[in-house]
Design a protein around this motif. Structure first.
Motif, PDB file in Angstrom:
ATOM      1  N   UNK A  58      -7.011  -0.665  18.037  1.00 14.51           N
ATOM      2  CA  UNK A  58      -5.588  -0.415  18.246  1.00 14.51           C
ATOM      3  C   UNK A  58      -4.917   0.077  16.969  1.00 14.51           C
ATOM      4  N   UNK A  59      -3.948   0.992  17.163  1.00 13.35           N
ATOM      5  CA  UNK A  59      -3.169   1.506  16.037  1.00 13.35           C
ATOM      6  C   UNK A  59      -2.227   0.416  15.546  1.00 13.35           C
ATOM      7  N   UNK A  60      -2.165   0.263  14.251  1.00 15.00           N
ATOM      8  CA  UNK A  60      -1.284  -0.730  13.629  1.00 15.00           C
ATOM      9  C   UNK A  60      -0.933  -0.239  12.234  1.00 15.00           C
ATOM     10  N   UNK A  61       0.220  -0.692  11.726  1.00 10.93           N
ATOM     11  CA  UNK A  61       0.571  -0.308  10.362  1.00 10.93           C
ATOM     12  C   UNK A  61      -0.470  -0.852   9.382  1.00 10.93           C
ATOM     13  N   UNK A  62      -0.908  -0.019   8.474  1.00 12.28           N
ATOM     14  CA  UNK A  62      -1.891  -0.436   7.481  1.00 12.28           C
ATOM     15  C   UNK A  62      -1.139  -0.766   6.204  1.00 12.28           C
ATOM     16  N   UNK A  63      -1.299  -1.997   5.742  1.00 13.49           N
ATOM     17  CA  UNK A  63      -0.637  -2.403   4.507  1.00 13.49           C
ATOM     18  C   UNK A  63      -1.655  -2.398   3.382  1.00 13.49           C
ATOM     19  N   UNK A  64      -1.240  -1.852   2.263  1.00 13.95           N
ATOM     20  CA  UNK A  64      -2.107  -1.819   1.099  1.00 13.95           C
ATOM     21  C   UNK A  64      -1.701  -2.950   0.177  1.00 13.95           C
ATOM     22  N   UNK A  65      -2.688  -3.667  -0.291  1.00 22.24           N
ATOM     23  CA  UNK A  65      -2.409  -4.765  -1.223  1.00 22.24           C
ATOM     24  C   UNK A  65      -2.205  -4.201  -2.618  1.00 22.24           C
TER      25      UNK A  65
END
Length: 84
Positions: A58-65
């Protein structure tokens, strides 16, 4: 996990044998699949980090650490004792 929703639909990729199909489904259907399946993180498809049962992505916002950077890139030499 928060899904990327547009007009009440969620984009997904589904495994179909050796191939993959890209489509959209309602948020309710996606939530139902997520609740009933085993959810893991995936890096197989960019922008589709939510994997369910190794079948649905599923498409989801990707958060970068954010990582802390060292203030100095130089390493101080250690004193070496020459006494034996």
């Amino acid at each position: 996990m928060k899904l990327k929703v547009k007009d009440g639909k969620v984009r997904f990729i589904m495994a179909t044998g050796d191939d993959f199909v890209r489509n959209e489904m309602s948020v309710n259907a996606a939530n139902s699949i997520i609740e009933k399946g085993k959810v893991t993180k995936s890096t197989r498809f960019e922008g589709y980090p939510v994997c369910v049962d190794e079948k649905f992505y599923f498409a989801a916002p990707v958060t970068k650490r954010k990582t802390k950077r060292m203030t100095s890139s130089e390493v101080e030499p250690q004193e070496v004792s020459t006494e034996e």
